[in-house]
Scaffold this active site. Structure first.
Site, mmCIF file in Angstrom:
data_model
loop_
_atom_site.group_PDB
_atom_site.id
_atom_site.type_symbol
_atom_site.label_atom_id
_atom_site.label_comp_id
_atom_site.label_asym_id
_atom_site.label_seq_id
_atom_site.Cartn_x
_atom_site.Cartn_y
_atom_site.Cartn_z
ATOM 1 C CD1 TRP A 100 -2.245 -2.536 1.534
ATOM 2 C CD2 TRP A 100 -3.015 -0.985 0.047
ATOM 3 N NE1 TRP A 100 -3.300 -2.738 1.217
ATOM 4 C CE2 TRP A 100 -3.646 -1.910 -0.480
ATOM 5 C CE3 TRP A 100 -3.669 0.186 -1.065
ATOM 6 C CZ2 TRP A 100 -4.841 -2.461 -0.280
ATOM 7 C CZ3 TRP A 100 -3.901 -0.580 -2.101
ATOM 8 C CH2 TRP A 100 -5.195 -1.340 -1.759
ATOM 9 C CG ASP A 169 -3.621 3.904 4.190
ATOM 10 O OD1 ASP A 169 -4.474 3.950 4.875
ATOM 11 O OD2 ASP A 169 -3.433 3.751 2.935
ATOM 12 C CE LYS A 193 -8.976 -2.967 3.002
ATOM 13 N NZ LYS A 193 -7.959 -2.158 2.533
HETATM 14 C C1 LIG Z 1 -7.071 -1.626 1.803
HETATM 15 C C2 LIG Z 1 -6.478 -1.104 2.200
HETATM 16 C C3 LIG Z 1 -5.804 0.400 0.937
HETATM 17 C C4 LIG Z 1 -6.949 0.536 -0.387
HETATM 18 O O1 LIG Z 1 -7.968 1.018 0.067
HETATM 19 P P1 LIG Z 1 -9.481 1.338 -1.038
HETATM 20 O O2 LIG Z 1 -10.459 1.677 -0.012
HETATM 21 O O3 LIG Z 1 -9.902 -0.008 -2.107
HETATM 22 O O4 LIG Z 1 -9.442 2.304 -2.094
HETATM 23 C C5 LIG Z 1 -5.339 0.925 1.201
HETATM 24 N N1 LIG Z 1 -4.387 1.014 2.159
HETATM 25 C C6 LIG Z 1 -4.059 0.324 3.250
HETATM 26 C C7 LIG Z 1 -3.411 0.163 4.741
HETATM 27 C C8 LIG Z 1 -5.270 -0.437 2.729
HETATM 28 O O5 LIG Z 1 -5.390 -1.577 4.044
#
Ligand SMILES: *Cc1c(COP(=O)(O)O)cnc(C)c1O
Length: 357
Positions: A100, A169, A193
């Site tokens: 990511w 993030d 998540k």
């Molecule tokens: C799932 C995830 C993403 C991507 O998320 P989207 O909502 O599909 O854009 C980005 N960063 C992390 C750490 C993730 O777990």
């Protein structure tokens, strides 16, 4: 019957939240309509939205220096929006710890020059580079990192102490344990998540940072515009926002983030302890960087992978396949996964080892 779903995302929701939603689906509290059918500007819906925002604020002890935004577009949109809003303040810094952060960097590079302060790509992202090895600038626009790399299963467990605004993030780690919001200029997370249905993205952002957003981008990409409009610059993802509100209430009812942390710690410890005690399963991540939420593991003999997946599926343990880029297995054990699921997983893993080990 519901089964244990270890999916990395969209992921398991608390069953009580799904049931309540089901009860309210056709008609919300004598309103004559479903939440899905309400104007986002109606008093009815504004109450739902404000209550969710307040409950999230309570859970994270939101200081009045920060605002919470309920946006769309996922974490992936933020990969682009962050440099669009802030890179005019200087070349940002990024920590590269997994899939990511790699994507976040690739997107930002289309917009700005940047510095990668350190990387663990040399060892397939099985650790987070130590702070002493980072090459940092003294002052620039922002520093970005991914606190929990969902695919590799590594975590930076302490917030770095650096002079630049920190942007994090937290998609797969938010609300798993208490956070000190003041440490960050911006936290963002896709909801699917640990919060609620996909389609909602949470942004927690410092007001001083908002004041520095670039004025030269369309409003819909501009964080300050979203904040000024109470996340209703356009129609927000109303139903996902409403369901996220139920998850916040559920977290409050179990005792908040400290209680959640102790439940999560026990879950993760049980699973890691079992994996470490076995010579049949192993986890590749450096111990101090192990994730509380995503536990990857490999079997001693990868030829048994498909048998493991078939038999675990038949034992009502779903979605244990590791990400295609990593292989092996991964158990995502977010907030809504109870200890009982971990115990059942371990019972299965022991039996599988006894049969094939
Ligand atoms: C799932 C995830 C993403 C991507 O998320 P989207 O909502 O599909 O854009 C980005 N960063 C992390 C750490 C993730 O777990």
């Amino acid at each position: 019957m519901r089964k244990w779903n270890f999916c990395a995302g969209p992921a398991t929701m608390p069953e009580s939240v799904l049931k309540e939603t089901q009860e309210e689906l056709l008609e919300w509290k004598n309103s004559g309509m479903s939440v899905m059918e309400m104007s986002h500007r109606s008093d009815l819906y504004m109450n739902i939205a404000n209550e969710a925002k307040k409950d999230l604020g309570d859970l994270i002890n939101l200081p009045d220096t920060h605002d919470i935004l309920f946006l769309q577009g996922g974490a992936t949109s933020q990969f682009a929006l962050i440099p669009l809003n802030f890179s005019h303040l200087g070349e940002p810094e990024y920590l590269l710890t997994g899939s990511w952060s790699k994507k976040a960097i690739a997107e930002a590079e289309k917009i700005t020059k940047l510095n990668v302060v350190a990387s663990s790509a040399d060892d397939r992202f099985t650790y987070v580079p130590e702070y002493k090895d980072w090459i940092l600038k003294s002052k620039t626009s922002y520093f970005h990192y991914v606190s929990n790399e969902t695919i590799q299963g590594n975590t930076l467990h302490t917030v770095p102490n650096i002079p630049n605004p920190i942007v994090c993030d937290m998609s797969s780690a938010i609300l798993a344990e208490p956070i000190n919001v003041s440490d960050f200029s911006m936290i963002y997370a896709g909801a699917q998540k640990n919060i609620g249905p996909a389609g909602l993205t949470i942004v927690i952002i410092e007001k001083d940072f908002l004041d520095q957003c670039s004025a030269n981008i369309p409003n819909i990409f501009n964080y300050a515009q979203h904040s000024m409009n109470g996340s209703m610059l356009n129609t927000p993802p109303t139903f996902a926002w409403y369901m996220a509100g139920k998850v916040f209430k559920w977290l409050k009812s179990i005792g908040g983030l400290e209680k959640m942390q102790s439940i999560n710690q026990k879950k993760a410890n049980t699973l890691y302890d079992f994996i470490d005690s076995s010579s049949f399963y192993s986890n590749p991540i450096r111990i101090e960087n192990r994730s509380l939420m995503n536990v990857p593991f490999v079997l001693r003999d990868a030829n048994l992978d498909s048998k493991f997946l078939d038999e675990s599926f038949n034992a009502n343990l779903l979605n244990l396949k590791g990400h295609r880029s990593v292989g092996g297995m991964r158990a995502s054990i977010y907030n809504a996964i109870p200890q009982e699921a971990i115990d059942d997983l371990i019972i299965f893993m022991k039996a599988f080892e006894a049969k094939y080990g």
